[in-house]
Design an enzyme around this catalytic site. Structure first.
Site, PDB file in Angstrom:
ATOM      1  N   SER A 131       0.758  -1.421  -0.121  1.00  9.82           N
ATOM      2  CA  SER A 131       0.141   0.041  -0.017  1.00  9.82           C
ATOM      3  C   SER A 131       0.999   1.371  -0.163  1.00  9.82           C
ATOM      4  O   SER A 131       2.109   1.446   0.694  1.00  9.82           O
ATOM      5  CB  SER A 131      -0.918  -0.126   1.184  1.00  9.82           C
ATOM      6  OG  SER A 131      -1.421   1.483   1.406  1.00  9.82           O
ATOM      7  N   TYR A 156      -2.410  -0.419   9.978  1.00 12.99           N
ATOM      8  CA  TYR A 156      -2.728  -0.836   8.543  1.00 12.99           C
ATOM      9  C   TYR A 156      -1.329  -0.587   7.838  1.00 12.99           C
ATOM     10  O   TYR A 156      -0.889  -1.559   7.194  1.00 12.99           O
ATOM     11  CB  TYR A 156      -4.082   0.000   7.803  1.00 12.99           C
ATOM     12  CG  TYR A 156      -4.005  -0.438   6.377  1.00 12.99           C
ATOM     13  CD1 TYR A 156      -4.445  -1.617   6.028  1.00 12.99           C
ATOM     14  CD2 TYR A 156      -3.708   0.468   5.457  1.00 12.99           C
ATOM     15  CE1 TYR A 156      -4.441  -2.046   4.681  1.00 12.99           C
ATOM     16  CE2 TYR A 156      -3.803   0.320   4.080  1.00 12.99           C
ATOM     17  CZ  TYR A 156      -4.136  -1.089   3.474  1.00 12.99           C
ATOM     18  OH  TYR A 156      -4.194  -1.465   2.303  1.00 12.99           O
TER      19      TYR A 156
END
Length: 332
Positions: A131, A156
């Site tokens: 990501s 995350y």
């Protein structure tokens, strides 16, 4: 051509990737735990479309959680995959602030289960979703895979950075070719309802106000789903050769790419594109930037272009137009 495992197979990217793999003749096994992080009906409807695909005979779906160690072991032992594309993960930056254990179970425990499966069944290539969030508050633009990414600002992001470290370890120790893909704000039809473009479209069409953070001055490298899938497939077909680190003597068939549109768009232009597609102006609640958010994401994709000959190119206006058209049809 190949037998491919797609984890997160009922998810947004997994759905479109599976369609394209079936179109080119691959066998695909999709797994997903069908959790309720967002409306599971979207996941069931994606699966229904895959079941009706013209090449559905080459597709199988199995409901399975990445954290189910025994289940993943059995899956790899029985199926003998050529390629694994790991898209299954607990997504969302803000959700990780209140639900940290979901990220540990799926993104860390689940990922090591996938790595072990690849190791013991001699998978030829593992491609996995990282990501853009790994760049944290980096100020140098555009973000390059050569930049340090040691300071994540959400759990995350920390799990995605951990995935890259874990993959490198397995590439070094066991010679498993691995490629990580740092996705930059993926959007498009059949997308995730927790994403801003989905929420904004719903609110604008219903005449409700939208929450606009940081006065709309944030910038994102919005990447249309078709571009993401094309990039994933190009990378799947390019198995990394062992490379020696410039910093250490570690040798590993390991690579990480950015996949972004390399053209950051302001939140203001993003909202305008949705307004234009909907034919309605938005009502706005102006709010400060939220914890875990970053002011800009902007991808350097030179490596991707050099190695695969591909760069994302769909404009925000074109992509949002296609999304709103799908949204109107799906929700009638």
């Amino acid at each position: 051509m190949a037998k491919v495992l797609v984890t997160g197979g009922a998810g947004f990217i997994g759905f479109f990737l599976t369609q394209q793999l079936l179109n080119r003749g691959d066998q695909v096994v999709g797994i997903d735990n069908l959790n309720d992080y967002y409306d599971p009906q979207l996941k069931h409807d994606r699966l229904a479309e895959l079941a009706e695909h013209s090449h559905a005979a080459n597709y199988r779906f199995i409901e399975l959680d990445l954290a189910d160690r025994r289940g993943i072991e059995t899956l790899f032992a029985e199926q003998q995959f050529d390629v694994v594309v790991n898209l299954g993960a607990q997504a969302g930056v803000r959700y990780s602030i209140d639900n940290p254990h979901a990220y540990v179970d799926s993104n860390l425990v689940g990922f090591v289960n996938i790595l072990e499966g690849c190791r013991h069944s001699k998978v030829k290539h593992l491609v996995y979703a990282s990501s853009s969030s790994v760049y944290g508050m980096n100020t140098k633009q555009p973000f390059s895979t050569d930049d340090r990414v040691d300071f994540p600002i959400s759990l995350y992001a920390a799990t995605k950075k951990s995935n890259e470290l874990m993959a490198h370890t397995y590439s070094h120790l066991y010679g498993i070719p691995t490629t990580g893909l740092r996705f930059f704000t993926v959007y498009g039809p059949f997308g995730r309802p927790d994403m801003a473009y989905f929420k904004f479209t719903k609110a604008i069409l219903e005449g409700k106000a939208i929450d606009v953070y940081n006065n709309g001055e944030m910038q994102r490298d919005f990447t249309y789903i078709d571009d993401i899938v094309e990039g994933v497939i190009r990378v799947m077909d390019r198995i990394p050769e062992p490379q020696v680190s410039e910093i250490t003597n570690a040798k590993a068939p390991y690579k990480v790419y950015n996949i972004g549109n390399h053209q950051p768009v302001t939140l203001r232009r993003f909202i305008t594109s949705i307004e234009d597609a909907c034919g309605k102006k938005a009502k706005e609640n102006l709010l400060p930037m939220q914890a875990g958010d970053v002011p800009i994401t902007y991808a350097d994709v030179d490596d991707l272009i050099a190695d695969t000959g591909f760069k994302p190119s769909t404009s925000i206006e074109e992509g949002i137009g296609k999304f709103v058209e799908w949204y109107r049809q799906y929700y009638k």
